[in-house]
Design a protein around this motif. Structure first.
Motif, PDB file in Angstrom:
ATOM      1  N   TYR A   1       0.848  -1.191   0.000  1.00  0.00           N
ATOM      2  CA  TYR A   1       0.000   0.000   0.000  1.00  0.00           C
ATOM      3  C   TYR A   1       0.888   1.248   0.000  1.00  0.00           C
ATOM      4  O   TYR A   1       1.083   1.889   1.031  1.00  0.00           O
ATOM      5  CB  TYR A   1      -0.917   0.000   1.223  1.00  0.00           C
ATOM      6  CG  TYR A   1      -1.905  -1.142   1.229  1.00  0.00           C
ATOM      7  CD1 TYR A   1      -3.147  -1.011   0.616  1.00  0.00           C
ATOM      8  CD2 TYR A   1      -1.597  -2.358   1.839  1.00  0.00           C
ATOM      9  CE1 TYR A   1      -4.064  -2.055   0.615  1.00  0.00           C
ATOM     10  CE2 TYR A   1      -2.508  -3.416   1.841  1.00  0.00           C
ATOM     11  CZ  TYR A   1      -3.732  -3.249   1.225  1.00  0.00           C
ATOM     12  OH  TYR A   1      -4.636  -4.289   1.211  1.00  0.00           O
ATOM     13  N   PRO A   2       1.464   1.585  -1.156  1.00  0.00           N
ATOM     14  CA  PRO A   2       2.431   2.685  -1.204  1.00  0.00           C
ATOM     15  C   PRO A   2       1.861   4.029  -0.777  1.00  0.00           C
ATOM     16  O   PRO A   2       2.570   4.849  -0.187  1.00  0.00           O
ATOM     17  CB  PRO A   2       2.875   2.711  -2.679  1.00  0.00           C
ATOM     18  CG  PRO A   2       1.855   1.930  -3.427  1.00  0.00           C
ATOM     19  CD  PRO A   2       1.306   0.927  -2.474  1.00  0.00           C
ATOM     20  N   ASN A   3       0.570   4.272  -1.057  1.00  0.00           N
ATOM     21  CA  ASN A   3       0.004   5.569  -0.651  1.00  0.00           C
ATOM     22  C   ASN A   3      -0.100   5.672   0.867  1.00  0.00           C
ATOM     23  O   ASN A   3       0.131   6.736   1.462  1.00  0.00           O
ATOM     24  CB  ASN A   3      -1.368   5.793  -1.303  1.00  0.00           C
ATOM     25  CG  ASN A   3      -2.399   4.790  -0.839  1.00  0.00           C
ATOM     26  OD1 ASN A   3      -2.113   3.597  -0.757  1.00  0.00           O
ATOM     27  ND2 ASN A   3      -3.590   5.255  -0.529  1.00  0.00           N
ATOM     28  N   PHE A   4      -0.427   4.557   1.546  1.00  0.00           N
ATOM     29  CA  PHE A   4      -0.484   4.563   3.000  1.00  0.00           C
ATOM     30  C   PHE A   4       0.921   4.712   3.597  1.00  0.00           C
ATOM     31  O   PHE A   4       1.106   5.395   4.607  1.00  0.00           O
ATOM     32  CB  PHE A   4      -1.129   3.279   3.522  1.00  0.00           C
ATOM     33  CG  PHE A   4      -2.612   3.191   3.232  1.00  0.00           C
ATOM     34  CD1 PHE A   4      -3.363   4.331   2.992  1.00  0.00           C
ATOM     35  CD2 PHE A   4      -3.254   1.970   3.204  1.00  0.00           C
ATOM     36  CE1 PHE A   4      -4.714   4.257   2.723  1.00  0.00           C
ATOM     37  CE2 PHE A   4      -4.618   1.877   2.934  1.00  0.00           C
ATOM     38  CZ  PHE A   4      -5.350   3.030   2.698  1.00  0.00           C
ATOM     39  N   GLU A   5       1.909   4.062   2.968  1.00  0.00           N
ATOM     40  CA  GLU A   5       3.291   4.189   3.433  1.00  0.00           C
ATOM     41  C   GLU A   5       3.742   5.651   3.362  1.00  0.00           C
ATOM     42  O   GLU A   5       4.441   6.149   4.251  1.00  0.00           O
ATOM     43  CB  GLU A   5       4.224   3.309   2.593  1.00  0.00           C
ATOM     44  CG  GLU A   5       3.954   1.813   2.696  1.00  0.00           C
ATOM     45  CD  GLU A   5       4.376   1.228   4.024  1.00  0.00           C
ATOM     46  OE1 GLU A   5       5.032   1.940   4.810  1.00  0.00           O
ATOM     47  OE2 GLU A   5       4.045   0.059   4.279  1.00  0.00           O
ATOM     48  N   GLU A   6       3.338   6.316   2.293  1.00  0.00           N
ATOM     49  CA  GLU A   6       3.702   7.730   2.133  1.00  0.00           C
ATOM     50  C   GLU A   6       3.038   8.591   3.208  1.00  0.00           C
ATOM     51  O   GLU A   6       3.659   9.496   3.777  1.00  0.00           O
ATOM     52  CB  GLU A   6       3.291   8.212   0.738  1.00  0.00           C
ATOM     53  CG  GLU A   6       3.737   9.633   0.426  1.00  0.00           C
ATOM     54  CD  GLU A   6       3.362  10.076  -0.972  1.00  0.00           C
ATOM     55  OE1 GLU A   6       3.399  11.294  -1.239  1.00  0.00           O
ATOM     56  OE2 GLU A   6       3.018   9.204  -1.818  1.00  0.00           O
ATOM     57  N   LEU A   7       1.764   8.309   3.499  1.00  0.00           N
ATOM     58  CA  LEU A   7       1.061   9.052   4.545  1.00  0.00           C
ATOM     59  C   LEU A   7       1.715   8.837   5.901  1.00  0.00           C
ATOM     60  O   LEU A   7       1.883   9.772   6.686  1.00  0.00           O
ATOM     61  CB  LEU A   7      -0.406   8.621   4.588  1.00  0.00           C
ATOM     62  CG  LEU A   7      -1.301   9.082   3.435  1.00  0.00           C
ATOM     63  CD1 LEU A   7      -2.673   8.428   3.530  1.00  0.00           C
ATOM     64  CD2 LEU A   7      -1.452  10.608   3.422  1.00  0.00           C
ATOM     65  N   ILE A   8       2.113   7.588   6.188  1.00  0.00           N
ATOM     66  CA  ILE A   8       2.773   7.286   7.460  1.00  0.00           C
ATOM     67  C   ILE A   8       4.099   8.033   7.548  1.00  0.00           C
ATOM     68  O   ILE A   8       4.423   8.644   8.579  1.00  0.00           O
ATOM     69  CB  ILE A   8       2.999   5.760   7.598  1.00  0.00           C
ATOM     70  CG1 ILE A   8       1.661   5.046   7.783  1.00  0.00           C
ATOM     71  CG2 ILE A   8       3.933   5.456   8.762  1.00  0.00           C
ATOM     72  CD1 ILE A   8       1.740   3.539   7.691  1.00  0.00           C
TER      73      ILE A   8
END
Length: 306
Positions: free
Chosen positions: A212-219
């Motif tokens: 989940y690259p978008n969630f990783e970026e948000l984190i």
């Protein structure tokens, strides 16, 4: 007689239409096979059976790829990523993430038997265990978790497909699915009731890994843990709790057979007891059983407060 036939036709017509919709759209992707079961930008994603995806993708890919390294576990195992693992094994290894939603010990056992039965080289293995996984010694049920027929010698083929048909005929799901197909929009009720999903994901069709690259970026940017997301993190005590003993004779039999297969293939394997948010400690008796079967130096326990 004519009235009876007319009433019968009126009665079965909606079921006929719904069956046509089910076959044409194949919402759970179990009628036809697919090169890629996921699309990153898919707006209205129906939850599909991860065991089915993992098994079918492996069967298709193994025609051209000689897989020799495997990660087994439930959905929590997806965060044990192959890119990290490959730093510690042979760089030319062909790795496959053979996970399943709500995976059972029974499911892991059947997958390893399946590989052995098909003379697949098993050079490197990581198995991710937790209390829930170890407790399940019979096949999972439910459309998201039911085990793939190929792993059961097709003995559950009818039950497998009936499970998905029954799920499709659930009025809430069917209404949401048809609503989405007509409107082309994911509506809030579809997400809150877990009927459809619009979270973007990345899927590697070769390794069978979901990220989940978008969630990783948000984190990474400190934006993921909003107030609404933080509500699920309940308060934990400072006193460590220990889980009840879960490994009984049936578990021992399955685990021992897995260990015997690994010994025959001279497999380099690691058994990981995954940390969980509840921080319950795996029972020492269970840990000792795992170390007795697989070897003290191959079992890593990260359960409990750490």
């Amino acid at each position: 007689m004519k009235k009876f036939i007319t009433k019968t036709l009126i009665l079965i017509f909606p079921f006929f239409i719904c069956t046509v919709i089910y076959v044409v759209f194949d919402p759970f992707k179990v009628i036809r096979t697919y090169t890629n079961y996921y699309q990153y930008d898919e707006v209205g994603r129906v939850g599909i059976n991860r065991d089915w995806v993992s098994t079918n993708t492996f069967i298709d890919n193994s025609q051209t790829i000689n897989y020799d390294s495997f990660i087994f576990g439930n959905s929590r195992s997806i965060f044990y990523e192959i890119n990290d693992w490959k730093k510690y094994i042979e760089p030319h290894s062909n790795c496959y993430h053979f996970d399943a939603s709500g995976e059972a010990l029974y499911g892991i056992y059947k997958k390893i038997l399946f590989l052995d039965r098909n003379d697949t080289t098993i050079k490197n293995v990581i198995i991710i265990f937790d209390y829930d996984t170890l407790s399940k010694i019979i096949p999972n049920q439910g459309h998201l978790s039911i085990i793939s027929p190929q792993l059961e010698d097709n003995n559950n083929l009818i039950d497998f497909h009936l499970t998905f048909i029954k799920t499709f005929y659930n009025l809430k799901f069917m209404a949401a699915f048809i609503d989405y197909k007509i409107s082309g929009k994911i509506k809030e009720y579809m997400k809150t009731e877990n009927l459809l999903d619009d979270r973007p994901l990345h899927y590697d069709v070769i390794t069978n890994e979901i990220t989940y690259p978008n969630f990783e970026e948000l984190i990474e940017n400190g934006l993921y843990f909003t107030d609404s997301r933080m509500k699920v993190f309940f308060e934990r005590g400072t006193h460590e709790e220990v889980s009840p003993v879960v490994i009984k004779q049936k578990q021992i039999n399955m685990l021992q057979e897995i260990a015997d297969i690994f010994q025959r293939y001279h497999t380099n394997y690691k058994i990981i007891i995954s940390p969980l948010y509840d921080q319950k400690k795996l029972n020492p008796q269970d840990l000792e059983a795992l170390r007795s079967i697989f070897g003290k130096d191959t079992v890593y326990d990260f359960s409990g407060i750490n």
